[in-house]
Design a protein around this motif. Sequence first.
Motif, PDB file in Angstrom:
ATOM      1  N   ARG A 198       0.834  -1.202   0.000  1.00  0.00           N
ATOM      2  CA  ARG A 198       0.000   0.000   0.000  1.00  0.00           C
ATOM      3  C   ARG A 198       0.865   1.247   0.000  1.00  0.00           C
ATOM      4  O   ARG A 198       1.763   1.400   0.811  1.00  0.00           O
ATOM      5  CB  ARG A 198      -0.923   0.011   1.215  1.00  0.00           C
ATOM      6  CG  ARG A 198      -1.912  -1.115   1.180  1.00  0.00           C
ATOM      7  CD  ARG A 198      -2.979  -0.962   2.210  1.00  0.00           C
ATOM      8  NE  ARG A 198      -2.414  -0.926   3.558  1.00  0.00           N
ATOM      9  CZ  ARG A 198      -3.138  -0.843   4.651  1.00  0.00           C
ATOM     10  NH1 ARG A 198      -4.442  -0.767   4.567  1.00  0.00           N
ATOM     11  NH2 ARG A 198      -2.578  -0.829   5.827  1.00  0.00           N
ATOM     12  N   SER A 199       0.572   2.117  -0.904  1.00  0.00           N
ATOM     13  CA  SER A 199       1.225   3.411  -0.957  1.00  0.00           C
ATOM     14  C   SER A 199       0.621   4.304   0.120  1.00  0.00           C
ATOM     15  O   SER A 199      -0.500   4.081   0.564  1.00  0.00           O
ATOM     16  CB  SER A 199       0.979   4.034  -2.342  1.00  0.00           C
ATOM     17  OG  SER A 199       1.255   5.400  -2.340  1.00  0.00           O
ATOM     18  N   ARG A 200       1.338   5.312   0.522  1.00  0.00           N
ATOM     19  CA  ARG A 200       0.778   6.261   1.509  1.00  0.00           C
ATOM     20  C   ARG A 200      -0.285   7.154   0.893  1.00  0.00           C
ATOM     21  O   ARG A 200      -1.078   7.751   1.594  1.00  0.00           O
ATOM     22  CB  ARG A 200       1.887   7.120   2.100  1.00  0.00           C
ATOM     23  CG  ARG A 200       2.854   6.334   2.941  1.00  0.00           C
ATOM     24  CD  ARG A 200       3.899   7.270   3.540  1.00  0.00           C
ATOM     25  NE  ARG A 200       4.951   6.525   4.169  1.00  0.00           N
ATOM     26  CZ  ARG A 200       4.992   6.238   5.456  1.00  0.00           C
ATOM     27  NH1 ARG A 200       4.025   6.640   6.237  1.00  0.00           N
ATOM     28  NH2 ARG A 200       5.988   5.553   5.954  1.00  0.00           N
ATOM     29  N   THR A 201      -0.301   7.231  -0.425  1.00  0.00           N
ATOM     30  CA  THR A 201      -1.228   8.148  -1.080  1.00  0.00           C
ATOM     31  C   THR A 201      -2.461   7.480  -1.671  1.00  0.00           C
ATOM     32  O   THR A 201      -3.394   8.154  -2.066  1.00  0.00           O
ATOM     33  CB  THR A 201      -0.504   8.909  -2.204  1.00  0.00           C
ATOM     34  OG1 THR A 201      -0.005   7.960  -3.150  1.00  0.00           O
ATOM     35  CG2 THR A 201       0.638   9.746  -1.641  1.00  0.00           C
ATOM     36  N   ARG A 202      -2.448   6.129  -1.746  1.00  0.00           N
ATOM     37  CA  ARG A 202      -3.606   5.449  -2.326  1.00  0.00           C
ATOM     38  C   ARG A 202      -3.627   3.997  -1.856  1.00  0.00           C
ATOM     39  O   ARG A 202      -2.648   3.480  -1.365  1.00  0.00           O
ATOM     40  CB  ARG A 202      -3.573   5.491  -3.845  1.00  0.00           C
ATOM     41  CG  ARG A 202      -2.375   4.762  -4.412  1.00  0.00           C
ATOM     42  CD  ARG A 202      -2.438   4.619  -5.926  1.00  0.00           C
ATOM     43  NE  ARG A 202      -1.259   3.978  -6.431  1.00  0.00           N
ATOM     44  CZ  ARG A 202      -1.004   2.666  -6.361  1.00  0.00           C
ATOM     45  NH1 ARG A 202      -1.868   1.853  -5.815  1.00  0.00           N
ATOM     46  NH2 ARG A 202       0.101   2.167  -6.854  1.00  0.00           N
ATOM     47  N   GLU A 203      -4.767   3.358  -2.028  1.00  0.00           N
ATOM     48  CA  GLU A 203      -4.888   1.933  -1.728  1.00  0.00           C
ATOM     49  C   GLU A 203      -4.220   1.122  -2.834  1.00  0.00           C
ATOM     50  O   GLU A 203      -4.205   1.536  -3.988  1.00  0.00           O
ATOM     51  CB  GLU A 203      -6.363   1.536  -1.624  1.00  0.00           C
ATOM     52  CG  GLU A 203      -7.042   2.072  -0.387  1.00  0.00           C
ATOM     53  CD  GLU A 203      -6.471   1.481   0.899  1.00  0.00           C
ATOM     54  OE1 GLU A 203      -6.236   0.258   0.960  1.00  0.00           O
ATOM     55  OE2 GLU A 203      -6.266   2.258   1.834  1.00  0.00           O
TER      56      GLU A 203
END
Length: 142
Positions: free
Chosen positions: A81-86
């Motif tokens: 998981r990115s910090r900006t999106r799922e």
Amino acid sequence: MSLSTAQDDRGHGYQAVPLPRRPGDESVLVAQLTRRACPRPSRRAVLYVHCLADPQVQPDLAGWYLRRGFHFYVADIRAARSRTREATLAEYFGCLDAAMRQVRQAEGNRVVLVSAHRAGALIAALWCRSEEHTSELQSHHD
């Protein structure tokens, strides 16, 4: 293979296992894999898929498998998981593919059970069922 040693909160030894990428894989997301090795020689393993919300693995779960002759691996797919999106299912599946390749091919385990709970179980079930990823799940014969 170089392994760094990590400890859980009760002092049980886990080893971090590096997951090499496939040629052409440009994904920025990589699963994290740790293991507790069975104290006796074995070519059997459990790949435990970490729950997305809970960072803990119950030590008695690993111990149960270790006593029965299985190496215990934990695939922490939260790293997908990115910090900006799922993450997408494809990204989760790519992480599980890399973990399974390592457990089977690089580590030499012939039998691998997949175990998980909660959201990790849903993702693992979908991954096991996906036709694109069945090559990673099929048995390798000498």
